[in-house]
Design a protein around this motif. Structure first.
Motif, PDB file in Angstrom:
ATOM      1  N   ASP A 198      13.848   3.539   7.933  1.00 51.75           N
ATOM      2  CA  ASP A 198      15.329   4.309   7.623  1.00 51.75           C
ATOM      3  C   ASP A 198      15.533   4.242   6.165  1.00 51.75           C
ATOM      4  N   LYS A 199      15.046   3.005   5.634  1.00 51.92           N
ATOM      5  CA  LYS A 199      15.511   3.084   4.066  1.00 51.92           C
ATOM      6  C   LYS A 199      14.400   4.179   3.435  1.00 51.92           C
ATOM      7  N   GLU A 200      13.393   4.488   3.655  1.00 48.63           N
ATOM      8  CA  GLU A 200      12.263   5.685   3.091  1.00 48.63           C
ATOM      9  C   GLU A 200      13.314   6.712   3.455  1.00 48.63           C
ATOM     10  N   LEU A 201      13.633   6.984   4.406  1.00 50.39           N
ATOM     11  CA  LEU A 201      14.155   8.296   5.081  1.00 50.39           C
ATOM     12  C   LEU A 201      15.593   8.639   4.305  1.00 50.39           C
ATOM     13  N   MET A 202      16.313   7.403   4.003  1.00 45.15           N
ATOM     14  CA  MET A 202      17.520   7.577   3.054  1.00 45.15           C
ATOM     15  C   MET A 202      17.168   7.872   1.799  1.00 45.15           C
ATOM     16  N   GLU A 203      15.942   7.738   1.262  1.00 44.00           N
ATOM     17  CA  GLU A 203      15.722   7.994  -0.207  1.00 44.00           C
ATOM     18  C   GLU A 203      15.226   9.174  -0.069  1.00 44.00           C
ATOM     19  N   ARG A 204      14.796   9.944   1.045  1.00 45.28           N
ATOM     20  CA  ARG A 204      14.219  11.060   0.863  1.00 45.28           C
ATOM     21  C   ARG A 204      15.304  12.240   1.169  1.00 45.28           C
ATOM     22  N   VAL A 205      16.309  12.075   1.926  1.00 46.46           N
ATOM     23  CA  VAL A 205      17.247  13.045   2.387  1.00 46.46           C
ATOM     24  C   VAL A 205      18.042  13.103   1.351  1.00 46.46           C
ATOM     25  N   ASP A 206      18.971  14.225   1.152  1.00 48.21           N
ATOM     26  CA  ASP A 206      19.857  14.425   0.211  1.00 48.21           C
ATOM     27  C   ASP A 206      21.224  13.690   0.588  1.00 48.21           C
ATOM     28  N   ARG A 207      21.854  13.340  -0.605  1.00 48.78           N
ATOM     29  CA  ARG A 207      23.293  12.840  -0.353  1.00 48.78           C
ATOM     30  C   ARG A 207      24.186  13.747   0.186  1.00 48.78           C
ATOM     31  N   GLY A 208      24.938  13.345   1.175  1.00 50.11           N
ATOM     32  CA  GLY A 208      25.866  14.253   1.802  1.00 50.11           C
ATOM     33  C   GLY A 208      25.717  14.522   3.034  1.00 50.11           C
ATOM     34  N   GLU A 209      25.768  15.462   3.870  1.00 48.60           N
ATOM     35  CA  GLU A 209      25.930  15.618   5.179  1.00 48.60           C
ATOM     36  C   GLU A 209      24.531  15.079   5.853  1.00 48.60           C
ATOM     37  N   SER A 210      23.278  15.383   5.166  1.00 51.06           N
ATOM     38  CA  SER A 210      22.032  14.870   5.967  1.00 51.06           C
ATOM     39  C   SER A 210      22.124  13.413   5.637  1.00 51.06           C
ATOM     40  N   GLN A 211      22.502  12.746   4.912  1.00 51.23           N
ATOM     41  CA  GLN A 211      22.667  11.124   4.732  1.00 51.23           C
ATOM     42  C   GLN A 211      23.521  10.667   5.689  1.00 51.23           C
ATOM     43  N   GLN A 212      24.725  11.342   5.917  1.00 48.91           N
ATOM     44  CA  GLN A 212      25.731  10.953   6.824  1.00 48.91           C
ATOM     45  C   GLN A 212      25.501  11.377   8.345  1.00 48.91           C
ATOM     46  N   GLU A 213      24.404  12.040   8.633  1.00 53.78           N
ATOM     47  CA  GLU A 213      23.858  12.289   9.844  1.00 53.78           C
ATOM     48  C   GLU A 213      23.050  11.233  10.094  1.00 53.78           C
ATOM     49  N   LEU A 214      22.062  10.764   9.272  1.00 51.23           N
ATOM     50  CA  LEU A 214      21.193   9.641   9.421  1.00 51.23           C
ATOM     51  C   LEU A 214      22.074   8.269   9.722  1.00 51.23           C
ATOM     52  N   LEU A 215      23.043   8.093   9.060  1.00 51.25           N
ATOM     53  CA  LEU A 215      23.889   6.944   9.239  1.00 51.25           C
ATOM     54  C   LEU A 215      24.607   6.860  10.367  1.00 51.25           C
ATOM     55  N   ARG A 216      25.273   8.007  11.000  1.00 52.27           N
ATOM     56  CA  ARG A 216      25.786   8.217  12.133  1.00 52.27           C
ATOM     57  C   ARG A 216      24.749   7.748  13.307  1.00 52.27           C
ATOM     58  N   ARG A 217      23.458   8.138  12.961  1.00 52.82           N
ATOM     59  CA  ARG A 217      22.617   7.876  14.203  1.00 52.82           C
ATOM     60  C   ARG A 217      22.333   6.305  14.295  1.00 52.82           C
TER      61      ARG A 217
END
Length: 356
Positions: free
Chosen positions: A90-109
């Motif tokens: 998840d840390k690696e994925l957080m670094e790759r996704v853009d800040r904003g809705e994509s990151q929030q979608e990952l955090l909601r999951r």
């Protein structure tokens, strides 16, 4: 390597400087002990009965004050458990996704199966970039400790520690016993302080100790009474200092009384169920510090109205049901006078038993 070495020296110097307020308080307390016990009680008091009573009562207040102060200083703040930390993937994925809705979608999951019910003021999942974790309810990152602290109240320089879930009871007792210590010292020193101004005391060094002891005790009594009264009010409302300045935000919006369960239950959440331990600096607070029962005042306008006293379910963007009163099994007895939320639909239970 030079910047790293200089940074290490800087942090070491900061750690030493942080202990200066604690050292100052310790020096004041040690001097007050000498001034009261030696100069006032032993040297100035002529009545043996008064001397014995004052010494016994003084040492009770002194021991309780020192005990609570020690526990407040050296009880380590509790940090979020491993389940709130992001996994390596998840840390690696957080670094790759853009800040904003994509990151929030990952955090909601990630937060879907966590007991997290508060949000940022914009409605986003509360995430700490420094600690790389989803923040539990009432958890905040301390810039001095550089850690996320469970139910953080504030960082107190006078104890060189964060006041939070693990030591908030000790901090309250420290305020209470230090106030009693100062009031008792000022009250028993008053008559000798008056004698100082009326030249009723012999001309010895005890005169100056008695004078300054009264001034110090009276000054600290005023400041401690206001601080202790404020924290008593916070306990009665089940709020932290941070929450008093900014109301916690839930899915339905900010709610300053979101964690309040009533005066009695609010008090028990900090001091525990067994009253015999309330006045002792031993840990008796209820819960685990990661999740807390809530009493939502403003229900989600998208949800149908529910009868008073029943719990409603609020849904997030993933259609994941969250009870309006989140709590773990260790905290369920806090709300034992209310109904618990159903784990399955009542209609399904009736069909299972063949009921209409």
């Amino acid at each position: 390597m030079a910047p790293s070495g200089s940074g290490s020296v800087k942090r070491s110097c900061q750690r030493v400087l942080y202990w200066i307020p604690v050292l100052f308080i310790s020096i004041i307390v040690c001097w007050s002990y000498y001034a009261y016990v030696i100069q006032l009680c032993i040297e100035s008091m002529g009545n043996i009965g008064e001397k014995v009573v004052c010494l016994l009562a003084y040492h009770v207040f002194f021991i309780m004050f020192a005990w609570a102060y020690w526990k407040t200083i050296f009880t380590k703040p509790m940090n979020p458990s491993k389940e709130f930390h992001l996994s390596y993937a998840d840390k690696e994925l957080m670094e790759r996704v853009d800040r904003g809705e994509s990151q929030q979608e990952l955090l909601r999951r990630i937060a879907k199966d966590l007991p997290v019910y508060t949000r940022t003021m914009s409605g986003a999942i509360r995430y700490c970039d420094r600690c790389q974790l989803v923040k539990p309810d009432r958890c905040h990152h301390c810039s001095v400790c550089d850690k996320c602290i469970l139910k953080m109240d504030h960082h107190c320089p006078w104890v060189n520690n964060c006041v939070g879930f693990s030591n908030y009871k000790f901090f309250l007792l420290f305020l209470a016993y230090s106030l009693l210590y100062c009031l008792f010292t000022a009250a028993t020193d008053l008559q000798y302080f008056i004698k100082f101004w009326t030249n009723g005391l012999p001309d010895t060094q005890a005169k100056f100790h008695i004078m300054f002891l009264f001034f110090a005790a009276a000054m600290f009594s005023v400041s401690l009474s206001s601080l202790f009264g404020y924290h008593c009010w916070l306990v009665s409302k089940n709020r932290s200092t941070l929450e008093a300045f900014r109301a916690p935000a839930f899915r339905h919006g900010a709610d300053k009384s979101g964690f309040s369960l009533g005066f009695s239950k609010n008090l028990r959440q900090v001091f525990g169920d067994e009253k015999k331990y309330w006045f002792l600096p031993v840990f008796t607070s209820l819960g685990d510090g990661c999740s807390f029962p809530t009493c939502l005042v403003n229900q989600d306008p998208e949800q149908p109205p529910t009868p008073a006293g029943n719990n409603s379910a609020v849904k997030n963007g993933d259609n994941h049901p969250f009870p309006a009163k989140p709590l773990r099994e260790s905290q369920s007895h806090l709300l034992n006078s209310e109904k618990s939320w159903p784990e399955h639909d009542v209609g399904e239970d009736k069909e299972k038993h063949g009921m209409p």
